[in-house]
Motif scaffolding. Structure first.
Motif, short mmCIF file in Angstrom:
data_model
loop_
_atom_site.label_atom_id
_atom_site.label_comp_id
_atom_site.label_asym_id
_atom_site.label_seq_id
_atom_site.Cartn_x
_atom_site.Cartn_y
_atom_site.Cartn_z
N CYS A 14 0.85 -1.19 0.00
CA CYS A 14 0.00 0.00 0.00
C CYS A 14 0.88 1.24 0.00
N VAL A 15 0.53 2.21 -0.83
CA VAL A 15 1.31 3.43 -0.94
C VAL A 15 1.17 4.31 0.32
N GLN A 19 2.29 -1.37 3.98
CA GLN A 19 2.19 -2.77 4.38
C GLN A 19 1.68 -3.57 3.19
N THR A 20 2.02 -4.84 3.15
CA THR A 20 1.56 -5.71 2.08
C THR A 20 0.15 -6.20 2.41
N LYS A 21 -0.77 -5.91 1.51
CA LYS A 21 -2.17 -6.30 1.70
C LYS A 21 -2.67 -6.96 0.42
N TYR A 28 -3.83 4.68 -10.81
CA TYR A 28 -2.74 4.75 -11.77
C TYR A 28 -1.83 3.54 -11.56
N THR A 29 -0.61 3.74 -11.14
CA THR A 29 0.31 2.62 -10.98
C THR A 29 0.50 2.24 -9.51
N SER A 30 -0.26 2.84 -8.62
CA SER A 30 -0.11 2.61 -7.18
C SER A 30 -1.28 1.81 -6.62
N PHE A 31 -1.06 1.20 -5.47
CA PHE A 31 -2.05 0.37 -4.79
C PHE A 31 -2.39 1.01 -3.44
N ILE A 32 -3.68 1.09 -3.13
CA ILE A 32 -4.16 1.58 -1.83
C ILE A 32 -5.02 0.48 -1.23
N CYS A 33 -4.67 0.02 -0.02
CA CYS A 33 -5.42 -1.06 0.62
C CYS A 33 -6.79 -0.57 1.06
N THR A 34 -7.71 -1.50 1.25
CA THR A 34 -9.08 -1.14 1.62
C THR A 34 -9.14 -0.45 2.98
N ASP A 35 -8.24 -0.81 3.89
CA ASP A 35 -8.23 -0.17 5.21
C ASP A 35 -7.90 1.32 5.09
N CYS A 36 -6.86 1.63 4.34
CA CYS A 36 -6.45 3.03 4.16
C CYS A 36 -7.48 3.80 3.34
N GLU A 37 -8.06 3.14 2.36
CA GLU A 37 -9.08 3.78 1.53
C GLU A 37 -10.27 4.23 2.37
N SER A 38 -10.78 3.33 3.21
CA SER A 38 -11.94 3.67 4.04
C SER A 38 -11.60 4.72 5.09
#
Length: 67
Positions: A14-15, A19-21, A28-38
Motif C-alpha cells: 500500500c502506498v 504494508q503488504t495487503k 494509476y500505478t499505485s495500490f491503496i489497501c481497503t483499510d487506508c481507503e476507508s
C-alpha cells in the motif's frame, strides 16, 4: 504460475501504510489497501491525519502514455 497470479496471492504494498495487503484499489500505478481507503474517505479535512494522507498520495504519479 504467472506474475499476476503470484501478486494476487502474496499481495501488494500500500502506498499509504506501506504494508503488504491483498485487497485494495489501484490508482494509476499505485495500490491503496481497503483499510487506508476507508480511513481516508472518513477522515475530515480539518483533521491533521488528512494532511498525512495527502503527503502519501503525492507519491502517486500519472503514468505517461507512449505512442
Amino acid at each position: 504460475m504467472s506474475y499476476v497470479m503470484a501478486k494476487k496471492q502474496i499481495g501488494e504494498e500500500c502506498v499509504i501504510c506501506e504494508q503488504t495487503k491483498q485487497r485494495g484499489i489501484h490508482l494509476y500505478t499505485s495500490f491503496i489497501c481497503t483499510d487506508c481507503e476507508s480511513d481516508l474517505i472518513s477522515t475530515d479535512t480539518n483533521n491533521p491525519k488528512y494532511k498525512y494522507y495527502l503527503k502519501k498520495l503525492k507519491k502517486i504519479t500519472n503514468p505517461e502514455i507512449y505512442s
